[in-house]
Design a protein around this motif. Structure first.
Motif, PDB file in Angstrom:
ATOM      1  N   UNK A 180       0.808  -1.210   0.000  1.00 14.77           N
ATOM      2  CA  UNK A 180       0.000   0.000   0.000  1.00 14.77           C
ATOM      3  C   UNK A 180       0.843   1.261   0.000  1.00 14.77           C
ATOM      4  N   UNK A 181       1.952   1.238   0.729  1.00 18.98           N
ATOM      5  CA  UNK A 181       2.824   2.405   0.786  1.00 18.98           C
ATOM      6  C   UNK A 181       3.476   2.680  -0.561  1.00 18.98           C
ATOM      7  N   UNK A 182       3.949   1.623  -1.215  1.00 19.67           N
ATOM      8  CA  UNK A 182       4.579   1.783  -2.525  1.00 19.67           C
ATOM      9  C   UNK A 182       3.575   2.327  -3.538  1.00 19.67           C
ATOM     10  N   UNK A 183       2.360   1.812  -3.522  1.00 18.48           N
ATOM     11  CA  UNK A 183       1.356   2.310  -4.452  1.00 18.48           C
ATOM     12  C   UNK A 183       0.931   3.741  -4.107  1.00 18.48           C
ATOM     13  N   UNK A 184       0.963   4.090  -2.838  1.00 17.73           N
ATOM     14  CA  UNK A 184       0.684   5.470  -2.452  1.00 17.73           C
ATOM     15  C   UNK A 184       1.706   6.429  -3.057  1.00 17.73           C
ATOM     16  N   UNK A 185       2.957   5.980  -3.146  1.00 20.46           N
ATOM     17  CA  UNK A 185       3.997   6.833  -3.698  1.00 20.46           C
ATOM     18  C   UNK A 185       3.683   7.204  -5.140  1.00 20.46           C
ATOM     19  N   UNK A 186       3.079   6.271  -5.862  1.00 21.73           N
ATOM     20  CA  UNK A 186       2.656   6.596  -7.234  1.00 21.73           C
ATOM     21  C   UNK A 186       1.469   7.564  -7.219  1.00 21.73           C
ATOM     22  N   UNK A 187       0.420   7.211  -6.480  1.00 22.79           N
ATOM     23  CA  UNK A 187      -0.783   8.034  -6.502  1.00 22.79           C
ATOM     24  C   UNK A 187      -0.578   9.418  -5.921  1.00 22.79           C
ATOM     25  N   UNK A 188       0.230   9.524  -4.871  1.00 17.60           N
ATOM     26  CA  UNK A 188       0.458  10.795  -4.182  1.00 17.60           C
ATOM     27  C   UNK A 188       1.117  11.824  -5.087  1.00 17.60           C
ATOM     28  N   UNK A 189       2.033  11.363  -5.948  1.00 16.88           N
ATOM     29  CA  UNK A 189       2.783  12.301  -6.780  1.00 16.88           C
ATOM     30  C   UNK A 189       1.998  12.809  -7.975  1.00 16.88           C
ATOM     31  N   UNK A 243      -4.779   8.785   4.610  1.00 16.80           N
ATOM     32  CA  UNK A 243      -5.632   8.344   3.505  1.00 16.80           C
ATOM     33  C   UNK A 243      -5.749   6.830   3.342  1.00 16.80           C
ATOM     34  N   UNK A 244      -4.719   6.073   3.709  1.00 13.76           N
ATOM     35  CA  UNK A 244      -4.747   4.651   3.324  1.00 13.76           C
ATOM     36  C   UNK A 244      -4.474   3.683   4.450  1.00 13.76           C
ATOM     37  N   UNK A 245      -4.218   4.169   5.639  1.00 16.00           N
ATOM     38  CA  UNK A 245      -3.862   3.261   6.718  1.00 16.00           C
ATOM     39  C   UNK A 245      -4.951   2.232   6.977  1.00 16.00           C
ATOM     40  N   UNK A 246      -6.216   2.667   6.943  1.00 15.28           N
ATOM     41  CA  UNK A 246      -7.331   1.745   7.159  1.00 15.28           C
ATOM     42  C   UNK A 246      -7.421   0.678   6.091  1.00 15.28           C
ATOM     43  N   UNK A 247      -7.208   1.066   4.830  1.00 19.04           N
ATOM     44  CA  UNK A 247      -7.241   0.093   3.734  1.00 19.04           C
ATOM     45  C   UNK A 247      -6.106  -0.917   3.855  1.00 19.04           C
TER      46      UNK A 247
END
Length: 276
Positions: A188-197, A228-232
């Motif tokens: 989830x963290x790695x995918x957040x790095x894509x979406x966040x940018x 934003x994503x900790x729950x998911x």
């Protein structure tokens, strides 16, 4: 008379060519995820538009990993067929959770498959499974090659865990559950790095600011993940742990039985008949 050596389940081993292919594709993947943190905003390059280039590079590199693994370990058509079967099962599992609260049952299968079949096989399996599931669920978009890479690393990591020849039973299942929990958050963290940018700055204090120092953006990124994503990610981790503990022992035995019957890398020795 001829007699095959005793068969035992073991991962598809990595040879030098397999390692080189995995290092290359991993380096490209890390650069694809992280380059916006270091890019000058005046370049005018959009992160959301680089997906076709990454996908174009990813496919031949995945083929290179498979070819290198075949060349290094003797992996044959039976192993490739198993790759297809596991990818199909994983793709079919993904829609069952429908992404609700991060509940994605395919993750536990990737953990167990990567453990039994090894890191090289696991890398390809994770990537192909995510690609197939995207086609099945209609989730094709610029995020897809990034998901393929993240899932490939997730599955490969299970194959790199220690104790392949020694660790069995409850201890192994517990280790896989712990790995699945941590890796679910990491995915989830790695995918957040894509979406966040690619999210336009909103002045909220957690948005990506192109051109800002890397350490300042990383602080915002941590806050973004928590908000934003900790729950998911928690839902994904809990389901992965629960399924690994519940059906892990049975599925590990089934996968190992299948690899023994497929006789990956089986060697045949010849002995002279007795009495001659």
């Amino acid at each position: 008379m001829s007699r095959p050596t005793a068969r035992r389940s073991r991962p598809v081993r990595l040879g030098p060519r397999s390692v080189a292919a995995l290092v290359l594709i991993t380096a490209i993947g890390v650069a694809a995820f992280a380059w916006p943190l270091f890019a000058d905003p005046s370049f005018g390059v959009a992160h959301e538009k680089d997906a076709p280039w990454l996908f174009a590079a990813l496919l031949p590199l995945l083929v290179a990993v498979v070819v290198a693994t075949i060349a290094d370990s003797g992996m044959d058509a039976k192993a490739v067929a198993m790759l297809g079967v596991l990818a199909a099962v994983g793709a079919a599992l993904r829609p069952l959770g429908a992404g609700t609260a991060g509940l994605e049952p395919m993750f536990f299968l990737m953990v167990l498959s990567g453990r039994v079949l090894g890191p090289g096989f696991g890398f390809v399996l994770g990537s192909v499974t995510m690609f197939a599931s995207a086609l099945l669920t209609g989730g094709v978009g610029p995020w897809m090659p990034f998901q393929m890479l993240a899932m490939a690393w997730f599955t490969m990591g299970a194959g790199l865990l220690p104790g392949q020849d020694r660790l069995r039973g409850r201890a192994e299942v517990l280790m896989l559950a712990v790995y699945g929990c941590g890796a679910a958050f990491a995915y989830g963290t790695v995918m957040n790095l894509y979406g966040w940018t690619i999210v336009p700055p909103a002045g909220s204090g957690i948005s990506f600011v192109p051109g800002d120092p890397v350490h300042e953006n990383l602080v915002r990124f941590v806050a973004y993940c928590v908000a934003t994503s900790l729950g998911w990610d928690l839902g994904r981790a809990v389901l992965t742990v629960a399924l690994t503990l519940a059906v892990g022992p049975t599925l590990l035995k089934a996968l190992r039985r299948a690899t023994r019957r497929a006789a990956f890398e089986a060697q045949v020795t010849f002995e002279a008949p007795r009495g001659l």
